[in-house]
Design a protein around this motif. Structure first.
Motif, PDB file in Angstrom:
ATOM      1  N   HIS A  25       9.724  12.649  -4.368  1.00 51.76           N
ATOM      2  CA  HIS A  25       8.847  12.190  -5.339  1.00 51.76           C
ATOM      3  C   HIS A  25      10.005  11.021  -5.945  1.00 51.76           C
ATOM      4  N   ILE A  26       8.978   9.864  -5.767  1.00 54.40           N
ATOM      5  CA  ILE A  26       9.652   8.348  -6.093  1.00 54.40           C
ATOM      6  C   ILE A  26       9.176   8.202  -7.449  1.00 54.40           C
ATOM      7  N   THR A  27       9.968   7.700  -8.311  1.00 50.52           N
ATOM      8  CA  THR A  27       9.752   7.738  -9.655  1.00 50.52           C
ATOM      9  C   THR A  27       9.558   6.233  -9.937  1.00 50.52           C
ATOM     10  N   SER A  28      10.079   5.144  -9.550  1.00 50.00           N
ATOM     11  CA  SER A  28       9.828   3.731  -9.865  1.00 50.00           C
ATOM     12  C   SER A  28       9.477   3.012  -8.595  1.00 50.00           C
ATOM     13  N   VAL A  29       8.134   2.736  -8.425  1.00 49.10           N
ATOM     14  CA  VAL A  29       7.453   2.090  -7.364  1.00 49.10           C
ATOM     15  C   VAL A  29       6.761   1.106  -7.790  1.00 49.10           C
ATOM     16  N   TYR A  30       6.719  -0.057  -6.841  1.00 42.11           N
ATOM     17  CA  TYR A  30       5.916  -1.280  -7.087  1.00 42.11           C
ATOM     18  C   TYR A  30       5.173  -1.534  -5.736  1.00 42.11           C
ATOM     19  N   ASP A  31       3.864  -1.838  -5.963  1.00 39.16           N
ATOM     20  CA  ASP A  31       3.012  -1.876  -4.832  1.00 39.16           C
ATOM     21  C   ASP A  31       2.903  -3.491  -4.804  1.00 39.16           C
ATOM     22  N   LEU A  32       3.325  -3.996  -3.504  1.00 36.95           N
ATOM     23  CA  LEU A  32       3.413  -5.571  -3.454  1.00 36.95           C
ATOM     24  C   LEU A  32       2.107  -6.194  -2.942  1.00 36.95           C
ATOM     25  N   GLN A  33       1.104  -5.245  -2.846  1.00 37.78           N
ATOM     26  CA  GLN A  33      -0.237  -5.652  -2.339  1.00 37.78           C
ATOM     27  C   GLN A  33      -1.110  -6.068  -3.471  1.00 37.78           C
ATOM     28  N   THR A  70       0.786  -0.947  -0.018  1.00 35.89           N
ATOM     29  CA  THR A  70      -0.087   0.009  -0.042  1.00 35.89           C
ATOM     30  C   THR A  70       0.703   1.245   0.104  1.00 35.89           C
ATOM     31  N   ILE A  71       1.637   1.334  -0.931  1.00 34.05           N
ATOM     32  CA  ILE A  71       2.699   2.268  -0.930  1.00 34.05           C
ATOM     33  C   ILE A  71       2.296   3.831  -1.413  1.00 34.05           C
TER      34      ILE A  71
END
Length: 134
Positions: A126-134, A112-113
């Protein structure tokens, strides 16, 4: 002469934890300089040497009943290295941290990023490369 009480809380603590046969190093930091050092060491020791760069990311927030809610603690994990940055009490947010979080070659993973991203934006993060694991 008035005696001024010194804040007994150290600015950085490093813990070495063993759990289920695994070893973890946890750096708890309040100072930007310590965060910069952690990032440089992790990049040198882990991220620069791998084709797929993954960093675990999580945030804890302040109590919403005590005013505007914001990110209180930023946690980053790479291999057995962990950073707990008390961002709401820090002297500053280091530019090296902002630049690292914007590095598109690094995948920042968490659960839940979206809420984490929202709470970090007031700090100029500001984060550009995000992966939500849920």
């Amino acid at each position: 002469m008035e005696h001024l009480a010194r804040d007994p809380t150290p600015l950085t603590r490093v813990y070495h934890l063993m759990a289920e046969g695994m070893s973890f190093k946890v750096t708890v930091a309040l100072r930007a300089r310590r965060v910069e050092k952690w990032i440089k060491c992790v990049k040198r020791d882990y991220l620069d040497n791998t084709p797929i760069k993954c960093v675990g990311l999580d945030c804890d927030f302040t109590n919403p009943r005590e005013g505007n809610q914001r990110a209180a603690v930023l946690q980053l994990s790479v291999a057995s290295e962990n950073l707990v940055f008390q961002i709401c009490r820090a002297d500053e947010v280091p530019q090296v941290l902002k630049e690292s979080l914007q590095d598109g070659s690094i995948r920042f993973c968490g659960a839940t990023i979206d809420k984490d991203l929202e709470m970090l934006s007031p700090y100029g993060i500001h984060i550009t490369s995000v992966y939500d694991l849920q």
